[in-house]
Design an enzyme around this catalytic site. Sequence first.
Site, PDB file in Angstrom:
ATOM      1  N   HIS A   1      -5.192  -1.904  -4.585  1.00  0.00           N
ATOM      2  CA  HIS A   1      -5.707  -0.752  -3.852  1.00  0.00           C
ATOM      3  C   HIS A   1      -6.503   0.130  -4.793  1.00  0.00           C
ATOM      4  O   HIS A   1      -6.063   0.421  -5.900  1.00  0.00           O
ATOM      5  CB  HIS A   1      -4.554   0.018  -3.211  1.00  0.00           C
ATOM      6  CG  HIS A   1      -3.839  -0.797  -2.185  1.00  0.00           C
ATOM      7  ND1 HIS A   1      -2.694  -1.506  -2.448  1.00  0.00           N
ATOM      8  CD2 HIS A   1      -4.167  -1.076  -0.896  1.00  0.00           C
ATOM      9  CE1 HIS A   1      -2.336  -2.165  -1.375  1.00  0.00           C
ATOM     10  NE2 HIS A   1      -3.196  -1.943  -0.413  1.00  0.00           N
TER      11      HIS A   1
ATOM     12  N   HIS B   1      -8.317  -1.341   0.461  1.00  0.00           N
ATOM     13  CA  HIS B   1      -7.383  -2.467   0.340  1.00  0.00           C
ATOM     14  C   HIS B   1      -8.253  -3.688   0.108  1.00  0.00           C
ATOM     15  O   HIS B   1      -9.204  -3.896   0.849  1.00  0.00           O
ATOM     16  CB  HIS B   1      -6.629  -2.734   1.649  1.00  0.00           C
ATOM     17  CG  HIS B   1      -5.949  -1.562   2.257  1.00  0.00           C
ATOM     18  ND1 HIS B   1      -4.591  -1.440   2.283  1.00  0.00           N
ATOM     19  CD2 HIS B   1      -6.438  -0.471   2.878  1.00  0.00           C
ATOM     20  CE1 HIS B   1      -4.266  -0.311   2.919  1.00  0.00           C
ATOM     21  NE2 HIS B   1      -5.370   0.286   3.291  1.00  0.00           N
TER      22      HIS B   1
ATOM     23  N   GLN C   1       0.492 -11.625  -2.258  1.00  0.00           N
ATOM     24  CA  GLN C   1      -0.961 -11.495  -2.146  1.00  0.00           C
ATOM     25  C   GLN C   1      -1.549 -11.115  -3.493  1.00  0.00           C
ATOM     26  O   GLN C   1      -0.875 -10.473  -4.291  1.00  0.00           O
ATOM     27  CB  GLN C   1      -1.320 -10.377  -1.165  1.00  0.00           C
ATOM     28  CG  GLN C   1      -0.998 -10.684   0.273  1.00  0.00           C
ATOM     29  CD  GLN C   1      -1.357  -9.516   1.167  1.00  0.00           C
ATOM     30  OE1 GLN C   1      -1.180  -8.377   0.783  1.00  0.00           O
ATOM     31  NE2 GLN C   1      -1.848  -9.810   2.345  1.00  0.00           N
TER      32      GLN C   1
ATOM     33  N   ARG D   1       7.493 -10.656   5.759  1.00  0.00           N
ATOM     34  CA  ARG D   1       7.121 -10.260   7.108  1.00  0.00           C
ATOM     35  C   ARG D   1       7.808 -11.199   8.081  1.00  0.00           C
ATOM     36  O   ARG D   1       7.745 -12.423   7.907  1.00  0.00           O
ATOM     37  CB  ARG D   1       5.601 -10.347   7.309  1.00  0.00           C
ATOM     38  CG  ARG D   1       4.837  -9.403   6.415  1.00  0.00           C
ATOM     39  CD  ARG D   1       3.341  -9.491   6.639  1.00  0.00           C
ATOM     40  NE  ARG D   1       2.649  -8.667   5.647  1.00  0.00           N
ATOM     41  CZ  ARG D   1       1.329  -8.645   5.479  1.00  0.00           C
ATOM     42  NH1 ARG D   1       0.556  -9.406   6.239  1.00  0.00           N
ATOM     43  NH2 ARG D   1       0.784  -7.875   4.564  1.00  0.00           N
TER      44      ARG D   1
ATOM     45  N   LYS E   1     -14.493  -2.882   7.453  1.00  0.00           N
ATOM     46  CA  LYS E   1     -14.051  -3.882   6.482  1.00  0.00           C
ATOM     47  C   LYS E   1     -15.057  -5.007   6.332  1.00  0.00           C
ATOM     48  O   LYS E   1     -15.933  -5.191   7.173  1.00  0.00           O
ATOM     49  CB  LYS E   1     -12.710  -4.457   6.905  1.00  0.00           C
ATOM     50  CG  LYS E   1     -12.769  -5.183   8.243  1.00  0.00           C
ATOM     51  CD  LYS E   1     -11.487  -5.929   8.537  1.00  0.00           C
ATOM     52  CE  LYS E   1     -11.578  -6.617   9.891  1.00  0.00           C
ATOM     53  NZ  LYS E   1     -10.466  -7.487  10.179  1.00  0.00           N
TER      54      LYS E   1
ATOM     55  N   CYS F   1       0.786  -1.242   0.000  1.00  0.00           N
ATOM     56  CA  CYS F   1       0.000   0.000   0.000  1.00  0.00           C
ATOM     57  C   CYS F   1       0.817   1.291   0.000  1.00  0.00           C
ATOM     58  O   CYS F   1       0.470   2.210  -0.757  1.00  0.00           O
ATOM     59  CB  CYS F   1      -1.043  -0.007   1.111  1.00  0.00           C
ATOM     60  SG  CYS F   1      -0.656  -0.988   2.539  1.00  0.00           S
TER      61      CYS F   1
ATOM     62  N   ASP G   1      -3.130  -8.660  -4.294  1.00  0.00           N
ATOM     63  CA  ASP G   1      -3.377  -7.392  -3.623  1.00  0.00           C
ATOM     64  C   ASP G   1      -3.717  -6.296  -4.625  1.00  0.00           C
ATOM     65  O   ASP G   1      -3.148  -6.243  -5.708  1.00  0.00           O
ATOM     66  CB  ASP G   1      -2.069  -7.037  -2.894  1.00  0.00           C
ATOM     67  CG  ASP G   1      -2.226  -5.902  -1.910  1.00  0.00           C
ATOM     68  OD1 ASP G   1      -3.368  -5.644  -1.483  1.00  0.00           O
ATOM     69  OD2 ASP G   1      -1.208  -5.276  -1.585  1.00  0.00           O
TER      70      ASP G   1
END
Length: 642
Positions: A390, A516, A386, A368, A470, A339, A388
């Site tokens: 945005h 996200h 991911q 991570r 969320k 992000c 992922d």
Amino acid sequence: MASITVSLPDGSALSFDRGVALTTVAAAIGPRLAQAALAAKVDGQLVGLDTVLERSAAVTFLTWRDAEGKLVYRHSTAHILAQAVQRLLPEVKVTIGPALEDGRFYYDFDTPQPFTPEVLAQIEDEMRRIIAEDQPIERLKCSRDEARAMFTELGEPYKIELLDAIPEGETVSVYLNQAATPWRDLCRGPHVPSTGRIGQVKLLTSSGAYWRGDSNNKMLQRIYGISFPDAKELNEWLRLREEAEKRDHRKLGRELDLFWFHDVAPASPFFFPAGAHLYTKLVDLIRAQYGKYGYDEVITPQVMDVSLWQTSGHMDNYAENMYFVELDGQQYAVKPMNCPAHCLMYGSRLHSYRELPVRYADFGRLHRYEASGVTAGLTRVRSFCQDDAHIFCRADQIEAEVGAFIDMLLEVYQLFGFSDVHIDLSTRPAKAVGTAAEWTEAEQRLDQALRARGVEFTVAAGEGAFYGPKIDFMVSDALHRRHQLGTCQLDFQLPQRFDLAYIDAADQRQRPVMVHRALLGSLERFLGILIEHTAGAFPLWLAPEQVRVIPVGERFTEYAQSVATQLRAAGLRVTVDASAERMQAKIALAEAKKVPFMLVCGGREAEAGTVAVRARGMIDRGVVPVAGFLAEIAPAAQFPPL
RNA sequence: GCCUGGGUGGCUCAAUGGUAGAGCAGCGGAUUUGUAAUCCGCAGGUUAAGGGUUCGAGUCCCUUCCCAGGCUCCA
């Protein structure tokens, strides 16, 4: 004596004297119910069968068939476990022991000596003795201070700690298992009427667990167990557990040559070609969806200066999970999330309200640092990717964006056979950024998006992230285990931190909302779940090896090769087993590797230009011409499959 | 991170403190087979790593690493 009316779930009503016990009511309804009843609900409140009715009420009896009945049953088993432990080891202190939603129960003990498998077996035997004794379980009501005195005398410090958390003057309940030496436990209850109501018990594992789950507290010893009314159900439960073990993705990952771990990179998978194939196919699947839904893929750096992470807030809140490198006196961080980079890119120039939403997708690898004790197979790793993306949009676009995301997500889940999707909408927590008005509006828009899709969802009040509300998406796999996959989170914070803006129709600077979102979540974790869901038998479009051609003897390898060539020309992933093994062995091997189709070729086939088709799992599909086989499987092999 | 239990050829597992072994996989040879495993042979190990005790350690002790199951679905 005054009479009261008991109304039952079927709409009927019975009349009793005031002060009637629930056991009497059950007996009046029928002897079978009296025998099966474990607990009851009186006007919606869960109670034990020793409860007496002082006024008219709606009563529902709970049996083993009810989820709540099972919980009471298992909770009582947990008590029997604690009683057994204290019978054998009087110095052990009791704490708490609930029933779990997954069917198991546990009890936490404070003991100097951990429970070995041998001790566990002894405890299990003792539990059977307690059950055989059929001890009546009585509920005693007393004041908090009376209970305090009782557990002080019994020398149970954890119970005293629990009592101290209860306001003074409150009434508490103590459950008493009536035996030669009675056993008591502070407990809210309710419980089954007597220990004899429990059928089969089995203790599963013991392990450490912190008192109240807090690592600052003392480490206790937890025993997990399971109980059932009869052996058949227990065995079925154990069988399912074995099945889960067989499907363990770590085991299948080895057997199918999908991935591997090495000490040089703990909790970081190495994907072999077959595993890498699955991984890239998942990416391609999501990419194809992005094409349909108007996302743009971007590529961002792996390592970025810490100043970025200071701006994003990660240095303050996430640093302990990040990898750092220092070069030329400068500190850099390996990205744990995409992000901040996307915010940077969005902010690289001014945007008009007309060009929103901007949808940046990123398949970048993330790192991570997860604590050593929490990593596991592919499900919790330190290096992953991911699906992922945005979305930067105006507040009035939230509903449409989230709605389209839900559509895209459900299409993908259905493709994998995840039809039972559970959805949670999490709302504003106590600690939150952004104004109440922003939150309310955002929550309403998420709610609207969900309602417009006609999907069921539950509201998890106060469970949202501090930066925005969320939606989480959970699926049930083939073994009825629930996994969280997708998420869709609104973020009021990052646009602010990066001072993101767009120019509205009135030429005013406005703050965009950031979303996200991920469908599969971590590809590694999804792959782990998918391996277990499918037991390694992947759908044709995904299988690394789709077809294996098996010549029955050396004379037919040439024909087998020509078949393979034809299939490859049609885009299929095909191998030929030209080894000197017997055909039976080749079949066994192909089955073990879960290859979807085996094409057996011998003299008859070579002459006629056909193949003998065997589908994975011993399914004979008969002899067909090569072109016929191709036509038959084409729909299932098509990619992208959506 | 913490607790418990583990770590022996690629995999699954043997080996009283006394010569590290088997099956499968691999490689070589023979066999050329009609729907779940043909036969023979060969190779493969600093027993996770390091230190200690001992005449002698896979085995006992210490340290480190890695793996597994757990670490509030509340009395």
